[in-house]
Design an enzyme around this catalytic site. Structure first.
Site, PDB file in Angstrom:
ATOM      1  N   LYS A 283       1.317  -1.310  -0.208  1.00  9.54           N
ATOM      2  CA  LYS A 283      -0.027  -0.156  -0.178  1.00  9.54           C
ATOM      3  C   LYS A 283       0.524   1.229  -0.096  1.00  9.54           C
ATOM      4  O   LYS A 283       0.874   2.430  -0.743  1.00  9.54           O
ATOM      5  CB  LYS A 283      -0.703  -0.070   1.240  1.00  9.54           C
ATOM      6  CG  LYS A 283      -1.608   1.268   1.760  1.00  9.54           C
ATOM      7  CD  LYS A 283      -2.010   1.146   2.852  1.00  9.54           C
ATOM      8  CE  LYS A 283      -1.231   0.616   4.219  1.00  9.54           C
ATOM      9  NZ  LYS A 283      -0.283   1.792   4.489  1.00  9.54           N
TER      10      LYS A 283
ATOM     11  N   ARG B  65      -7.113   4.495  10.799  1.00 10.12           N
ATOM     12  CA  ARG B  65      -7.163   2.973  11.379  1.00 10.12           C
ATOM     13  C   ARG B  65      -7.676   2.422  12.362  1.00 10.12           C
ATOM     14  O   ARG B  65      -8.127   1.035  12.547  1.00 10.12           O
ATOM     15  CB  ARG B  65      -5.408   3.256  11.945  1.00 10.12           C
ATOM     16  CG  ARG B  65      -5.139   1.637  12.384  1.00 10.12           C
ATOM     17  CD  ARG B  65      -3.903   1.555  12.079  1.00 10.12           C
ATOM     18  NE  ARG B  65      -3.511   0.404  13.297  1.00 10.12           N
ATOM     19  CZ  ARG B  65      -2.392  -0.581  12.894  1.00 10.12           C
ATOM     20  NH1 ARG B  65      -1.260  -0.196  12.013  1.00 10.12           N
ATOM     21  NH2 ARG B  65      -2.596  -1.957  13.235  1.00 10.12           N
TER      22      ARG B  65
ATOM     23  N   ARG C 225      12.461 -10.345   6.019  1.00  8.56           N
ATOM     24  CA  ARG C 225      13.840  -9.368   6.284  1.00  8.56           C
ATOM     25  C   ARG C 225      14.528  -9.645   7.325  1.00  8.56           C
ATOM     26  O   ARG C 225      14.649 -10.029   8.239  1.00  8.56           O
ATOM     27  CB  ARG C 225      12.664  -8.407   6.618  1.00  8.56           C
ATOM     28  CG  ARG C 225      11.557  -7.906   5.582  1.00  8.56           C
ATOM     29  CD  ARG C 225      11.283  -6.213   5.959  1.00  8.56           C
ATOM     30  NE  ARG C 225      10.776  -6.059   6.739  1.00  8.56           N
ATOM     31  CZ  ARG C 225       9.479  -5.193   7.296  1.00  8.56           C
ATOM     32  NH1 ARG C 225       9.033  -4.558   6.170  1.00  8.56           N
ATOM     33  NH2 ARG C 225       9.439  -5.027   8.118  1.00  8.56           N
TER      34      ARG C 225
ATOM     35  N   ARG D 196      15.593  -8.363  12.582  1.00  6.20           N
ATOM     36  CA  ARG D 196      14.837  -7.942  13.953  1.00  6.20           C
ATOM     37  C   ARG D 196      13.577  -8.699  14.493  1.00  6.20           C
ATOM     38  O   ARG D 196      13.218  -9.513  13.825  1.00  6.20           O
ATOM     39  CB  ARG D 196      14.025  -6.097  13.341  1.00  6.20           C
ATOM     40  CG  ARG D 196      15.128  -5.553  13.066  1.00  6.20           C
ATOM     41  CD  ARG D 196      14.539  -4.830  12.385  1.00  6.20           C
ATOM     42  NE  ARG D 196      13.361  -4.312  12.278  1.00  6.20           N
ATOM     43  CZ  ARG D 196      12.461  -3.579  12.280  1.00  6.20           C
ATOM     44  NH1 ARG D 196      12.600  -2.271  12.419  1.00  6.20           N
ATOM     45  NH2 ARG D 196      11.250  -4.031  12.080  1.00  6.20           N
TER      46      ARG D 196
ATOM     47  N   ARG E 233       1.087  -8.933  14.552  1.00  8.19           N
ATOM     48  CA  ARG E 233       1.269  -7.263  14.351  1.00  8.19           C
ATOM     49  C   ARG E 233      -0.830  -7.660  13.119  1.00  8.19           C
ATOM     50  O   ARG E 233      -1.015  -6.833  13.076  1.00  8.19           O
ATOM     51  CB  ARG E 233       2.405  -6.828  13.339  1.00  8.19           C
ATOM     52  CG  ARG E 233       2.685  -5.844  14.446  1.00  8.19           C
ATOM     53  CD  ARG E 233       3.879  -5.346  13.612  1.00  8.19           C
ATOM     54  NE  ARG E 233       4.294  -5.156  12.213  1.00  8.19           N
ATOM     55  CZ  ARG E 233       5.683  -5.222  11.436  1.00  8.19           C
ATOM     56  NH1 ARG E 233       6.202  -6.424  11.799  1.00  8.19           N
ATOM     57  NH2 ARG E 233       5.301  -4.553  10.013  1.00  8.19           N
TER      58      ARG E 233
END
Ligand SMILES: [Zn+2]
Length: 212
Positions: free
Chosen positions: A13, A88, A126, A159, A170
């Site tokens: 997005k 949100r 990642r 991370r 999340r």
């Protein structure tokens, strides 16, 4: 064109926000941009937000909404804009709608859909270089040598935020917060759903169609 972009982290997005903005000839902004801008300019709202952030608390909806509205009310954005990732929560959406009623409300909500399994793959792959912070992706842009930075030879690590467990958490929080917002826009606005798992060229073609 007053456009709202919605979609989970990893849906692409953010990348599409500037594409849509230039297509529609308007500016785009994310709530992160607005926080950084208000902090950098040391505005009253920025200082207020900082008092919450310094205490490790969430910035209240009304502060965020005021930041968004002061951006929207600027002459350059009044006629049209792209909001990336705002509202949100349902409360933010209702407040935005209320404050926008004088400007004619929102024209279009674009919702990026990507299956959870794909989002987890994108977000949990990642890895970063410990030395120079160069980003890699285990699947989509792997380093030449396993565990080693192409640029400086430093050690690659993941991370905590990017581990699968945290990524799933999340995404769950995101869904819980935004499902009511999506339902609400389905009832009140023109909502277009885009398959964000397509190739980027096909995503853009779907967007062109949606924006016509
Ligand atoms: Zn490196």
């Amino acid at each position: 064109m007053k456009i709202i972009l919605m979609g989970p982290p990893g849906s692409g997005k953010g990348t599409q926000a500037s594409y849509i903005a230039s297509f529609a000839g308007v500016n785009s902004v994310s709530s992160g941009d607005l926080f950084r801008d208000n902090l950098a300019r040391d505005t009253e709202l920025g200082r207020l937000a900082k008092t919450y952030m310094d205490q490790g608390k969430y910035v209240p909806d009304n502060v965020t909404i005021d930041m968004v509205m002061s951006w929207i009310e600027a002459p350059a954005n009044k006629e049209g804009f792209v909001l990336d990732g705002f509202p949100r929560t349902l409360m933010q959406a209702e407040a935005l709608d209320d404050r926008l009623s004088e400007l004619g409300g929102v024209d279009k909500v674009i919702l990026f859909n990507v299956p959870e399994v794909e989002l987890v793959k994108r977000l949990s792959g990642r890895i970063l270089c410990r030395k120079c912070q160069m980003p890699f992706h285990k699947e989509f842009s792997p380093p030449k040598n396993d565990g080693e930075c192409d640029k400086c030879g430093g050690e690659l690590f993941q991370r905590d935020d990017d581990t699968e467990v945290v990524v799933r958490k999340r995404l769950k929080v995101y869904t819980e917060e935004t499902d009511p917002v999506v339902d609400w826009y389905r009832k009140t606005t023109n909502i277009v759903e885009i398959d964000g798992s397509q190739e980027i060229r096909d995503v853009e073609a779907s967007l062109n169609e949606a924006l016509r």
